[in-house]
Motif scaffolding. Structure first.
Motif, mmCIF file in Angstrom:
data_model
loop_
_atom_site.group_PDB
_atom_site.id
_atom_site.type_symbol
_atom_site.label_atom_id
_atom_site.label_comp_id
_atom_site.label_asym_id
_atom_site.label_seq_id
_atom_site.Cartn_x
_atom_site.Cartn_y
_atom_site.Cartn_z
ATOM 1 N N ARG A 1 0.838 -1.194 0.000
ATOM 2 C CA ARG A 1 0.000 0.000 0.000
ATOM 3 C C ARG A 1 0.872 1.242 0.000
ATOM 4 N N SER A 2 0.515 2.188 -0.847
ATOM 5 C CA SER A 2 1.236 3.457 -0.862
ATOM 6 C C SER A 2 0.856 4.270 0.370
ATOM 7 N N ALA A 3 1.742 5.165 0.743
ATOM 8 C CA ALA A 3 1.499 6.046 1.886
ATOM 9 C C ALA A 3 2.214 7.367 1.620
ATOM 10 N N THR A 4 1.552 8.441 1.960
ATOM 11 C CA THR A 4 2.213 9.738 1.857
ATOM 12 C C THR A 4 3.252 9.841 2.973
ATOM 13 N N GLU A 5 4.080 10.851 2.908
ATOM 14 C CA GLU A 5 5.067 11.052 3.966
ATOM 15 C C GLU A 5 4.362 11.307 5.299
ATOM 16 N N ALA A 6 3.255 12.046 5.281
ATOM 17 C CA ALA A 6 2.496 12.295 6.510
ATOM 18 C C ALA A 6 1.965 10.978 7.092
ATOM 19 N N GLN A 7 1.473 10.095 6.238
ATOM 20 C CA GLN A 7 0.981 8.798 6.702
ATOM 21 C C GLN A 7 2.118 7.942 7.246
ATOM 22 N N ARG A 8 3.258 7.957 6.570
ATOM 23 C CA ARG A 8 4.411 7.181 7.030
ATOM 24 C C ARG A 8 4.828 7.619 8.426
ATOM 25 N N LYS A 9 4.922 8.923 8.613
ATOM 26 C CA LYS A 9 5.307 9.445 9.928
ATOM 27 C C LYS A 9 4.261 9.113 10.986
ATOM 28 N N ALA A 10 2.975 9.201 10.605
ATOM 29 C CA ALA A 10 1.895 8.891 11.549
ATOM 30 C C ALA A 10 1.958 7.427 11.980
ATOM 31 N N LEU A 11 2.230 6.537 11.043
ATOM 32 C CA LEU A 11 2.318 5.114 11.378
ATOM 33 C C LEU A 11 3.510 4.818 12.270
ATOM 34 N N LEU A 12 4.638 5.443 11.991
ATOM 35 C CA LEU A 12 5.823 5.196 12.809
ATOM 36 C C LEU A 12 5.682 5.773 14.213
ATOM 37 N N LYS B 1 6.638 7.182 -8.713
ATOM 38 C CA LYS B 1 6.341 8.371 -9.519
ATOM 39 C C LYS B 1 5.561 9.410 -8.710
ATOM 40 N N ARG B 2 4.708 8.953 -7.825
ATOM 41 C CA ARG B 2 3.930 9.859 -6.971
ATOM 42 C C ARG B 2 4.749 10.383 -5.794
ATOM 43 N N GLY B 3 5.941 9.809 -5.583
ATOM 44 C CA GLY B 3 6.789 10.239 -4.462
ATOM 45 C C GLY B 3 6.292 9.742 -3.120
ATOM 46 N N HIS B 4 5.629 8.586 -3.124
ATOM 47 C CA HIS B 4 5.064 8.042 -1.900
ATOM 48 C C HIS B 4 5.953 6.976 -1.267
ATOM 49 N N ALA B 5 5.666 6.695 -0.019
ATOM 50 C CA ALA B 5 6.274 5.591 0.706
ATOM 51 C C ALA B 5 5.526 4.326 0.342
ATOM 52 N N LEU B 6 6.051 3.169 0.774
ATOM 53 C CA LEU B 6 5.421 1.886 0.471
ATOM 54 C C LEU B 6 5.378 1.035 1.723
ATOM 55 N N LEU B 7 4.181 0.576 2.074
ATOM 56 C CA LEU B 7 3.981 -0.316 3.203
ATOM 57 C C LEU B 7 3.842 -1.732 2.664
ATOM 58 N N VAL B 8 4.589 -2.675 3.246
ATOM 59 C CA VAL B 8 4.487 -4.087 2.899
ATOM 60 C C VAL B 8 3.934 -4.795 4.126
ATOM 61 N N HIS B 9 2.737 -5.364 3.969
ATOM 62 C CA HIS B 9 2.068 -6.072 5.086
ATOM 63 C C HIS B 9 1.882 -7.536 4.715
#
Length: 171
Positions: free
Chosen positions: A8-19, A161-169
């Protein structure tokens, strides 16, 4: 218990929120409303189901090791945590890591996964789900893996291309 993989893609804000709040991982995975996102960008998701371990083997030639960034299905990234309801784990990769991964996947010859497929070796290495040398009659394991390989390349390229992070679950 099945072990399925979702990317699942994640924005930088989402990545930081998850961490910063790993206990919200399940909410992120279940949420269709872009958890923690403020720019309105929709997430992208790819379900590769039970093929994750076979793809790991085709990408790296190894069950649990391999060279980064192509070992991303089982290693690397930053651990987000566990999901108690499915005993799954999740790791997240930065946008820079996703870009490197996209480049590595694009540089990989389409013949590499095809040439690495060895049902007997995969069975011996206990590559999940373990039906490589005697698949059901209606299943072409190599064809299925190659199809998911192409979807994976396309998906990671779009996320990069969107500059997003990637979550692997996997869970």
């Amino acid at each position: 218990m099945e072990m399925l993989c979702t990317l699942r893609s994640a924005t930088e804000a989402q990545r930081k929120a998850l961490l910063s709040a790993p206990e919200r991982l399940e909410d992120f995975l279940d949420d269709e409303e872009d958890f923690g996102d403020t720019d309105g960008t929709r997430f992208q998701e790819l379900d590769i189901g039970e093929t994750w371990h076979g793809l790991q083997y085709l990408l790296t030639g190894s069950a649990w090791e391999g060279q980064a960034p192509l070992d991303f299905l089982v290693r690397g990234g930053e651990d987000v945590g566990h999901i108690p309801s499915d005993e799954g784990t999740a790791r997240i990769f930065t946008p820079a890591q996703v870009k490197q991964l996209a480049e590595a996947l694009q540089a990989l010859s389409p013949d590499t996964p095809r040439n690495r497929f060895d049902a007997a070796a995969m069975q011996q290495l206990d590559i999940y789900p373990g039906l490589w040398d005697e698949p059901p009659d209606d299943v072409d394991p190599l064809g299925e893996l190659l199809s998911y390989f192409e979807e994976l390349r396309k998906f990671v390229r779009q996320v990069a291309k969107r500059g997003h992070a990637l979550l692997v679950h996997i869970g």
